[in-house]
Design a protein around this motif. Structure first.
Motif, PDB file in Angstrom:
ATOM      1  N   THR A 117      -0.222  -6.825 -10.392  1.00 50.77           N
ATOM      2  CA  THR A 117      -0.729  -8.063 -10.996  1.00 50.77           C
ATOM      3  C   THR A 117      -2.245  -8.063 -11.130  1.00 50.77           C
ATOM      4  O   THR A 117      -2.824  -9.051 -11.568  1.00 50.77           O
ATOM      5  CB  THR A 117      -0.313  -9.283 -10.148  1.00 50.77           C
ATOM      6  N   GLU A 174       6.500  -1.778   4.433  1.00 50.76           N
ATOM      7  CA  GLU A 174       6.365  -3.150   3.932  1.00 50.76           C
ATOM      8  C   GLU A 174       4.962  -3.390   3.378  1.00 50.76           C
ATOM      9  O   GLU A 174       4.804  -4.023   2.331  1.00 50.76           O
ATOM     10  CB  GLU A 174       6.671  -4.161   5.043  1.00 50.76           C
ATOM     11  N   ASP A 175       3.950  -2.886   4.083  1.00 49.61           N
ATOM     12  CA  ASP A 175       2.569  -3.051   3.618  1.00 49.61           C
ATOM     13  C   ASP A 175       2.352  -2.334   2.288  1.00 49.61           C
ATOM     14  O   ASP A 175       1.688  -2.864   1.391  1.00 49.61           O
ATOM     15  CB  ASP A 175       1.578  -2.531   4.660  1.00 49.61           C
ATOM     16  N   ARG A 176       2.899  -1.116   2.154  1.00 52.84           N
ATOM     17  CA  ARG A 176       2.769  -0.376   0.895  1.00 52.84           C
ATOM     18  C   ARG A 176       3.454  -1.119  -0.250  1.00 52.84           C
ATOM     19  O   ARG A 176       2.920  -1.215  -1.351  1.00 52.84           O
ATOM     20  CB  ARG A 176       3.361   1.030   1.029  1.00 52.84           C
ATOM     21  N   ARG A 177       4.646  -1.654   0.027  1.00 51.74           N
ATOM     22  CA  ARG A 177       5.375  -2.397  -1.006  1.00 51.74           C
ATOM     23  C   ARG A 177       4.574  -3.617  -1.452  1.00 51.74           C
ATOM     24  O   ARG A 177       4.432  -3.878  -2.648  1.00 51.74           O
ATOM     25  CB  ARG A 177       6.748  -2.822  -0.489  1.00 51.74           C
ATOM     26  N   LYS A 178       4.011  -4.344  -0.503  1.00 47.95           N
ATOM     27  CA  LYS A 178       3.205  -5.517  -0.848  1.00 47.95           C
ATOM     28  C   LYS A 178       1.966  -5.116  -1.641  1.00 47.95           C
ATOM     29  O   LYS A 178       1.581  -5.799  -2.591  1.00 47.95           O
ATOM     30  CB  LYS A 178       2.796  -6.278   0.418  1.00 47.95           C
ATOM     31  N   ALA A 179       1.342  -4.010  -1.249  1.00 48.99           N
ATOM     32  CA  ALA A 179       0.151  -3.537  -1.967  1.00 48.99           C
ATOM     33  C   ALA A 179       0.510  -3.142  -3.395  1.00 48.99           C
ATOM     34  O   ALA A 179      -0.246  -3.421  -4.333  1.00 48.99           O
ATOM     35  CB  ALA A 179      -0.478  -2.360  -1.229  1.00 48.99           C
ATOM     36  N   GLU A 180       1.667  -2.508  -3.575  1.00 49.99           N
ATOM     37  CA  GLU A 180       2.100  -2.120  -4.919  1.00 49.99           C
ATOM     38  C   GLU A 180       2.398  -3.351  -5.771  1.00 49.99           C
ATOM     39  O   GLU A 180       2.053  -3.392  -6.950  1.00 49.99           O
ATOM     40  CB  GLU A 180       3.333  -1.215  -4.839  1.00 49.99           C
ATOM     41  N   GLU A 181       3.039  -4.352  -5.177  1.00 50.35           N
ATOM     42  CA  GLU A 181       3.323  -5.584  -5.914  1.00 50.35           C
ATOM     43  C   GLU A 181       2.029  -6.282  -6.315  1.00 50.35           C
ATOM     44  O   GLU A 181       1.910  -6.801  -7.422  1.00 50.35           O
ATOM     45  CB  GLU A 181       4.181  -6.526  -5.071  1.00 50.35           C
ATOM     46  N   THR A 182       1.080  -6.286  -5.410  1.00 47.60           N
ATOM     47  CA  THR A 182      -0.202  -6.923  -5.696  1.00 47.60           C
ATOM     48  C   THR A 182      -0.966  -6.135  -6.758  1.00 47.60           C
ATOM     49  O   THR A 182      -1.560  -6.724  -7.665  1.00 47.60           O
ATOM     50  CB  THR A 182      -1.043  -7.031  -4.411  1.00 47.60           C
TER      51      THR A 182
END
Length: 156
Positions: free
Chosen positions: A144, A133-141
């Motif tokens: 942008t 989940e942390d990796r996914r959030k970091a990739e989404e961030t």
């Protein structure tokens, strides 16, 4: 000799603290599946709760300012005793009393040599999900992110 025992105790406390952190972040589904997978379940007696209440959340501006009351957060907690004597505690944000009870059960099971491996497997599963989940959030961030740069201009 005393220092070695203290170091061992400190490591055990740190390991249990990390386990309790992971149990607080585990989903009800993860906890239920892990509980159902245990064949020789000990009897579980409630000591306290599960119950829901409020705690005051405090903050500091910039991490170094004076503390202030940010607001209240809803928490659930439970304490259980296994038939084998271990006592476990579960605390988590939110109002899910079933999760708090199961977290307390797994905290108690973690203290039992017979069940420690299954609880550690649950810890690893939860940690892997949280890392994903942390990796996914970091990739989404990162998608942008805007990189600003300054081009060197000639002298005026």
């Amino acid at each position: 000799m005393m220092d070695a025992a203290k170091t061992s105790d400190d490591a055990g406390v740190a390991q249990r603290r990390e386990g309790m952190r992971l149990l607080a972040r585990a989903t009800l589904g993860e906890l239920s599946l892990a509980w159902d997978a245990i064949d020789d379940k000990p009897e579980v007696a409630p000591v306290r709760g599960p119950e829901t209440g409020l705690v005051m959340v405090r903050g500091k501006i910039g991490g170094g300012g004076d503390p202030f009351n940010l607001g209240e957060a809803t928490v659930s907690r439970a304490t259980v005793r296994l038939s084998t004597g271990e006592v476990g505690h579960g605390q988590l944000l939110g109002t899910d009393k079933a999760r708090a009870r199961l977290a307390a059960i797994f905290d108690a099971l973690f203290q039992s040599a017979a069940h420690r491996a299954s609880v550690e497997a649950l810890h690893e599963q939860v940690a892997a999900r949280l890392d994903a989940e942390d990796r996914r959030k970091a990739e989404e961030t990162a998608a942008t992110r805007v990189d600003f740069f300054t081009m060197v201009r000639g002298e005026d």
